[in-house]
Design a protein around this motif. Structure first.
Motif, PDB file in Angstrom:
ATOM      1  N   ARG A  24       0.842  -1.121  -0.022  1.00  0.00           N
ATOM      2  CA  ARG A  24      -0.191  -0.013  -0.064  1.00  0.00           C
ATOM      3  C   ARG A  24       0.941   1.083  -0.027  1.00  0.00           C
ATOM      4  NH1 ARG A  24      -2.316  -0.283   5.069  1.00  0.00           N
ATOM      5  NH2 ARG A  24      -3.762   1.723   4.339  1.00  0.00           N
ATOM      6  N   LEU A  25       1.867   1.267   0.703  1.00  0.00           N
ATOM      7  CA  LEU A  25       2.805   2.414   0.607  1.00  0.00           C
ATOM      8  C   LEU A  25       3.449   2.712  -0.739  1.00  0.00           C
ATOM      9  CD1 LEU A  25       4.427   4.757   2.451  1.00  0.00           C
ATOM     10  CD2 LEU A  25       6.048   3.061   3.269  1.00  0.00           C
ATOM     11  N   HIS A  26       4.006   1.389  -1.150  1.00  0.00           N
ATOM     12  CA  HIS A  26       4.366   1.603  -2.635  1.00  0.00           C
ATOM     13  C   HIS A  26       3.550   2.403  -3.753  1.00  0.00           C
ATOM     14  CE1 HIS A  26       6.704   0.923  -6.162  1.00  0.00           C
ATOM     15  NE2 HIS A  26       5.705   0.094  -6.611  1.00  0.00           N
ATOM     16  N   HIS A  27       2.368   2.145  -3.556  1.00  0.00           N
ATOM     17  CA  HIS A  27       1.304   2.441  -4.359  1.00  0.00           C
ATOM     18  C   HIS A  27       0.567   3.867  -3.922  1.00  0.00           C
ATOM     19  CE1 HIS A  27       1.704  -1.389  -5.920  1.00  0.00           C
ATOM     20  NE2 HIS A  27       1.142  -1.088  -6.993  1.00  0.00           N
ATOM     21  N   GLY A  28       0.933   4.129  -2.824  1.00  0.00           N
ATOM     22  CA  GLY A  28       0.309   5.573  -2.255  1.00  0.00           C
ATOM     23  C   GLY A  28       1.394   6.564  -1.997  1.00  0.00           C
ATOM     24  N   SER A  29       2.701   6.481  -2.665  1.00  0.00           N
ATOM     25  CA  SER A  29       3.642   7.439  -2.398  1.00  0.00           C
ATOM     26  C   SER A  29       4.272   8.134  -3.840  1.00  0.00           C
ATOM     27  CB  SER A  29       5.032   6.593  -1.856  1.00  0.00           C
ATOM     28  OG  SER A  29       4.880   6.060  -0.373  1.00  0.00           O
ATOM     29  N   SER A  30       4.910   9.111  -3.985  1.00  0.00           N
ATOM     30  CA  SER A  30       5.211   9.651  -4.749  1.00  0.00           C
ATOM     31  C   SER A  30       6.831   9.951  -4.875  1.00  0.00           C
ATOM     32  CB  SER A  30       4.346  11.108  -4.884  1.00  0.00           C
ATOM     33  OG  SER A  30       5.164  11.897  -5.865  1.00  0.00           O
ATOM     34  N   GLU A  31       7.414  10.309  -6.232  1.00  0.00           N
ATOM     35  CA  GLU A  31       8.831  10.686  -6.072  1.00  0.00           C
ATOM     36  C   GLU A  31       8.970  12.093  -6.023  1.00  0.00           C
ATOM     37  OE1 GLU A  31      10.716   9.828  -9.908  1.00  0.00           O
ATOM     38  OE2 GLU A  31      10.683   7.720  -9.620  1.00  0.00           O
ATOM     39  N   HIS A  54       7.457  15.602  -3.521  1.00  0.00           N
ATOM     40  CA  HIS A  54       7.295  16.019  -2.198  1.00  0.00           C
ATOM     41  C   HIS A  54       6.200  15.705  -1.465  1.00  0.00           C
ATOM     42  CE1 HIS A  54       5.567  19.231  -4.154  1.00  0.00           C
ATOM     43  NE2 HIS A  54       4.902  19.599  -3.109  1.00  0.00           N
ATOM     44  N   PHE A  55       5.182  15.194  -2.099  1.00  0.00           N
ATOM     45  CA  PHE A  55       3.766  15.153  -1.299  1.00  0.00           C
ATOM     46  C   PHE A  55       3.728  13.771  -0.429  1.00  0.00           C
ATOM     47  CE2 PHE A  55       3.227  16.355  -5.801  1.00  0.00           C
ATOM     48  CZ  PHE A  55       2.401  17.719  -5.576  1.00  0.00           C
ATOM     49  N   ALA A  56       3.340  14.084   0.619  1.00  0.00           N
ATOM     50  CA  ALA A  56       3.209  13.198   1.714  1.00  0.00           C
ATOM     51  C   ALA A  56       2.303  11.820   1.108  1.00  0.00           C
ATOM     52  CB  ALA A  56       2.254  13.477   2.891  1.00  0.00           C
ATOM     53  N   PRO A  57       2.523  10.691   1.607  1.00  0.00           N
ATOM     54  CA  PRO A  57       2.082   9.452   0.934  1.00  0.00           C
ATOM     55  C   PRO A  57       0.524   9.437   1.208  1.00  0.00           C
ATOM     56  CG  PRO A  57       4.043   8.765   2.030  1.00  0.00           C
ATOM     57  CD  PRO A  57       3.922  10.300   2.534  1.00  0.00           C
ATOM     58  N   MET A  58      -0.366   8.942   0.465  1.00  0.00           N
ATOM     59  CA  MET A  58      -1.560   8.683   0.496  1.00  0.00           C
ATOM     60  C   MET A  58      -1.854   7.376   0.146  1.00  0.00           C
ATOM     61  SD  MET A  58      -3.267  12.556  -0.797  1.00  0.00           S
ATOM     62  CE  MET A  58      -2.311  14.008  -0.229  1.00  0.00           C
ATOM     63  N   LEU A  59      -2.316   6.273   0.930  1.00  0.00           N
ATOM     64  CA  LEU A  59      -2.210   5.239   0.853  1.00  0.00           C
ATOM     65  C   LEU A  59      -3.809   4.526   0.470  1.00  0.00           C
ATOM     66  CD1 LEU A  59       0.268   5.368   2.304  1.00  0.00           C
ATOM     67  CD2 LEU A  59       0.021   3.284   3.387  1.00  0.00           C
ATOM     68  N   PRO A  60      -3.689   3.748  -0.630  1.00  0.00           N
ATOM     69  CA  PRO A  60      -4.948   3.165  -0.885  1.00  0.00           C
ATOM     70  C   PRO A  60      -5.110   1.814   0.312  1.00  0.00           C
ATOM     71  CG  PRO A  60      -3.175   1.987  -2.287  1.00  0.00           C
ATOM     72  CD  PRO A  60      -2.625   3.191  -1.212  1.00  0.00           C
ATOM     73  N   ASP A  61      -6.403   1.480   0.320  1.00  0.00           N
ATOM     74  CA  ASP A  61      -6.624   0.582   1.378  1.00  0.00           C
ATOM     75  C   ASP A  61      -6.354  -0.758   0.869  1.00  0.00           C
ATOM     76  OD1 ASP A  61      -8.390   2.018   3.260  1.00  0.00           O
ATOM     77  OD2 ASP A  61      -9.484   2.550   1.508  1.00  0.00           O
ATOM     78  N   ALA A  62      -6.273  -0.967  -0.678  1.00  0.00           N
ATOM     79  CA  ALA A  62      -5.952  -2.298  -1.158  1.00  0.00           C
ATOM     80  C   ALA A  62      -5.157  -2.237  -2.460  1.00  0.00           C
ATOM     81  CB  ALA A  62      -7.163  -3.214  -1.479  1.00  0.00           C
ATOM     82  N   VAL A  63      -4.491  -3.000  -3.084  1.00  0.00           N
ATOM     83  CA  VAL A  63      -3.882  -3.029  -4.349  1.00  0.00           C
ATOM     84  C   VAL A  63      -4.298  -4.313  -5.140  1.00  0.00           C
ATOM     85  CG1 VAL A  63      -1.855  -3.096  -5.551  1.00  0.00           C
ATOM     86  CG2 VAL A  63      -1.981  -1.612  -3.485  1.00  0.00           C
TER      87      VAL A  63
END
Length: 465
Positions: free
Chosen positions: A34-41, A43-52
């Motif tokens: 979830r962290l991998h899919h909710g992060s950005s290269e 400066h934005f803070a991570p925003m995690l999905p509930d499922a992938v």
């Protein structure tokens, strides 16, 4: 623009069970995934999905969309995760649909100079596949992005001055709509007057109107001769003037990139190069051997008249690859100007007649700033980037960079330019979209409401619903 993740209730257990029954081991709910899919290269803070969920076909995407629509669960498309403006962050949680395993090259029509690929095919993968046919796909945003992601963000890059952007490259799309329909936006014909141009509607829509699962692309013949050159300039204006003058007299530059003195310093350190730490242009010329020589000589004369130094040629494929690899890694080079920093990348695009002024005034802002920053860009079409190397824990730095970015965008808009040449709007430039297009944004919002009334497709992107 500061954006926080919207609080949502956890996924309904019955919905999770339905996902697992349909997709089995392709469903992931671990914190790491979830962290991998909710992060950005960026400066934005991570925003995690509930499922992938990893999809492998259009049919699977259709089934996933129907499940999400029935349960009113947001769905966010994900390709390679290389977007800059937070385009794939799960602002409202929900399901991240990862298309990176949709890697089939469906068809190559060499005689027609086009191909059809699944959305997860990478740019480099496609070019390796078609090289022996004497063909190449020219859109090169730097990162080895997925073709679907490039279409969704209307990507361009280093070759855009000669070959255009994804807007020109895409002939047709296969798209899954928010109500679970699978549509094809057009046929393979090079032109059509049949109804609305749905292809262009979805290109650049950032997954807010539909999920792109297949893309039909224009291809080009590999040029008979390719030559690259690097030229340093005593002044930034001299470099920009060289490019503008070359375009104005009709030199068909294939690529022309600008790197300011700070960016060259960063590239030298990162890529172990030895260019003079001056504003520098990277050129590439395509055509017959005699035509390439003619183009190069014309540009060399213009450069000399504008304070340019000697041309350093890279004619062998391995030399060109090293040169453009260094250019493609410029973002990481810039971020690593200081240890522990993160990147804040922004871009604008202006008419080329205003480019020298826009870059010059932006450079003055950067020189007065306490935050290390570089300028680089695709100056042949008026598009340039600034990469700040920021301390993410410093509120003062974030405020300073935000103010510089605001002045840069305001400057571009005052010159009848755009707030983003190729990064897209995402979550980072929503206010600037309104400043740029005014009531046209309301029309975009009307289209969004019509196609996605429950606001389930990549909610929170481009504009507030």
């Amino acid at each position: 623009m500061h954006v926080e993740q919207i609080e949502r209730a956890p996924l309904d257990p019955a919905f999770v069970t339905a996902l697992q029954q349909r997709f089995g081991t392709a469903v992931h709910m671990s914190d790491a995934m979830r962290l991998h899919h909710g992060s950005s290269e960026a400066h934005f803070a991570p925003m995690l999905p509930d499922a992938v969920v990893f999809a492998r076909s259009t049919e699977e995407v259709v089934d996933l969309v129907r499940l999400c629509a029935a349960a009113k669960v947001p769905i966010v498309p994900f390709g390679a995760g290389t977007s800059i403006e937070g385009n794939t962050l799960a602002v409202h949680g929900g399901v991240s649909v990862d298309l990176s395993e949709m890697t089939q090259i469906v068809s190559i029509n060499a005689e027609d100079f086009d191909c059809t690929v699944q959305a997860g095919v990478r740019r480099e993968q496609l070019n390796e596949h078609i090289r022996d046919l004497g063909l190449f796909f020219p859109i090169d945003p730097g990162a080895n992005a997925t073709i679907g992601g490039m279409a969704a963000t209307r990507a361009s890059g280093t070759n855009a001055v000669r070959y255009g952007t994804m807007r020109e490259a895409v002939l047709s799309l296969r798209v899954v709509t928010p109500d679970g329909r699978e549509i094809r936006t057009s046929r393979r014909a090079r032109k059509s007057a049949a109804g609305y141009d749905l292809t262009r509607l979805f290109v650049g829509s950032e997954g807010t109107l539909g999920i792109i699962t297949e893309v039909t692309l224009r291809l080009h013949g590999i040029p008979e001769a390719i030559s690259s050159a690097v030229c340093s300039f005593q002044t930034l204006n001299g470099a920009v003037d060289t490019v503008v003058q070359a375009i104005q007299i009709g030199v068909p530059l294939a690529r022309v990139e600008i790197l300011d003195d700070m960016q060259i310093k960063a590239v030298n350190a990162w890529s172990k190069l030895d260019y003079p730490e001056l504003t520098t242009l990277f050129f590439e010329f395509h055509g017959s051997p005699s035509y390439v020589d003619e183009q190069a000589e014309t540009v060399r004369e213009l450069a000399a008249a504008n304070g340019g130094g000697d041309f350093r040629w890279s004619n062998l494929p391995e030399e060109r690859s090293k040169l453009w690899k260094a250019r493609h890694e410029a973002y990481y080079a810039a971020v690593n100007l200081r240890p522990g920093a993160v990147g804040w990348a922004t871009d604008v695009c202006v008419p080329i007649s205003r480019l020298a002024q826009c870059i010059g005034e932006t450079k003055a802002d950067l020189q007065a700033s306490s935050v290390p920053a570089t300028i680089l860009g695709h100056v042949g079409d008026g598009n340039f980037h600034v990469v700040f190397s920021i301390d993410p824990e410093s509120e003062a730095e974030l405020a300073e960079v935000s103010a510089i970015n605001a002045r840069m965008v305001e400057r571009a808009l005052a010159m009848d330019g755009t707030c983003t040449g190729e990064h897209g709007i995402g979550i980072g430039k929503q206010d600037w979209l309104v400043a740029e297009l005014g009531d046209a944004v309301e029309l975009m919002r009307t289209l969004k409401h019509a196609l996605d009334p429950d606001n389930l497709f990549n909610p929170g992107k481009i504009f507030a619903f």
